[in-house]
Write a protein that holds these residues in place. Structure first.
Motif: not given
Length: 376
Positions: A145-170
């Motif tokens: 859910x965290x990886x595929x529900x992230x906000x944003x429309x653009x590729x490599x959106x920095x805010x979207x990538x920052x939002x998924x970082x905690x899930x990647x860490x876990x």
């Protein structure tokens, strides 16, 4: 604007063009996407230097075969390819049938297709293959859910990538611990096979993570999307129920019409001409699979759901060296589950009294909540 409306507009702009709003080149034509995906030397999957540096991303990337070029891509893919051959996958059918039956038993005339079938079925299957506890599937769903529900429309959106970082860490911490357990106590599963191939803990954990997440979200999306197609085209559902041999083609048509992953990202390694358009070296390219799958040059009446469509050269599973490794398993799971649904229920209708929820369609086309009403 909906993604469907965007795709229609994108196709009118041409098969290859620069999109100022998306800040990248867009490839929407089917022949052009086919050529691009078949040329990994000119169109690289490694976008690492375009992504902000972050320890968890950097470590996870080491075993992420999806974002890797040859020769390392080929080496890693060979390590698990034997586990996903059509013959091996076909041997899983009795287990998939048993899981599907147990998930459907006990439900009344209303249930949520995603919560009660489309999500748990592929998670249980891939978890058993990898040797991770299927009971942890709420955790796996939180990651997805965290990886595929992230906000944003653009590729490599920095805010979207920052939002998924905690899930990647876990996810990385969980899977590294799983790999270490398998290294200490080997078992008959894919994780042990990767460890025996000589991967270190971080590489093996990342590869297991890719298999775990990709190994269930595509099937979840395909099941939900096919039921949505049947609901929108009840005549097609009746036809498939009367002629079960049509089911595989109906699933392929749902994959075409509701492509789970609408786009892929690539980067040019040198100046290149694609579709008569000059692309510079180092250009970020969005390959719109969802648009290519509606290219009127290839698909007659592309917005129509046609379970008789033949040929159906859709690109929902990609093409070339990155063609989805788990495609045979996803197709089998979808076929078994839908066959059992159609046999068990005379009617399967989306329950209009309850809301449907979807993922961010720019990232993935899939319902996350799909209430249905059925009659036995």
């Amino acid at each position: 604007m909906s993604t469907a409306a965007w795709i229609e507009g994108a196709l009118r702009r041409g098969p290859v063009y620069f999109d100022d709003e998306q800040r990248c080149w867009s490839v929407t034509g089917h022949p052009e996407a086919l050529a691009l995906l078949g040329d990994p030397a000119m169109f690289s999957s490694d976008l690492s230097d375009l992504v902000p540096r972050q320890d968890d991303f950097d470590l996870f990337r080491r075993g992420n075969v999806v974002q890797m070029d040859p020769p390392r891509h080929d080496e890693l893919r060979r390590m698990v390819s034997r586990a996903f051959t059509p013959r091996v996958v076909a041997g899983l059918e009795p287990r998939i049938e048993a899981i599907t039956g147990s998930l459907l038993d006990g439900h009344g005339s209303r249930f949520d297709l995603i919560d009660d079938l489309a999500y748990p079925l592929p998670v249980i299957v891939i978890a058993e293959l990898l040797g991770v506890p299927a009971a942890d599937r709420p955790t796996f769903r939180r990651w997805a859910d965290r990886l595929f529900d992230r906000a944003g429309e653009r590729l490599l959106d920095e805010d979207a990538l920052a939002a998924v970082a905690p899930a990647v860490h876990e996810m990385r911490e969980y899977l590294v611990e799983h790999v270490r357990r398998r290294r200490a106590a080997p078992a008959d599963d894919l994780t042990t096979a990767l460890v025996r191939e000589g991967l270190d803990d971080e590489e093996a954990a990342a590869f297991v993570g890719v298999l775990l997440i990709a190994g269930h979200v595509t099937t979840t999306a395909t099941l939900g999307n096919t039921v949505l197609c049947f609901d929108e085209h009840p005549g097609a559902a009746d036809e498939v129920r009367a002629s079960p041999d049509l089911l595989p083609a109906a699933i392929e048509e749902a994959l075409r019409l509701r492509t789970p992953f609408p786009r892929l990202a690539r980067r040019t390694t040198a100046p290149v001409t694609l579709g008569g358009v000059e692309l510079p070296a180092g250009a970020l390219v969005a390959v719109w699979l969802a648009a290519a799958n509606r290219d009127p040059r290839v698909f007659t009446d592309p917005s129509r759901f046609d379970p008789h469509r033949n040929p159906n050269p859709h690109l929902a599973f990609g093409h070339g060296i990155h063609f989805c490794l788990g495609a045979p398993l996803a197709r089998l799971e979808a076929r078994v589950a839908l066959r059992m649904l159609l046999r068990r229920y005379r009617e399967i209708a989306v329950d209009s009294a309850e809301p449907i929820r979807y993922r961010n369609p720019w990232v993935m086309a899939s319902p996350t909540r799909l209430p249905v009403a059925v009659s036995a």
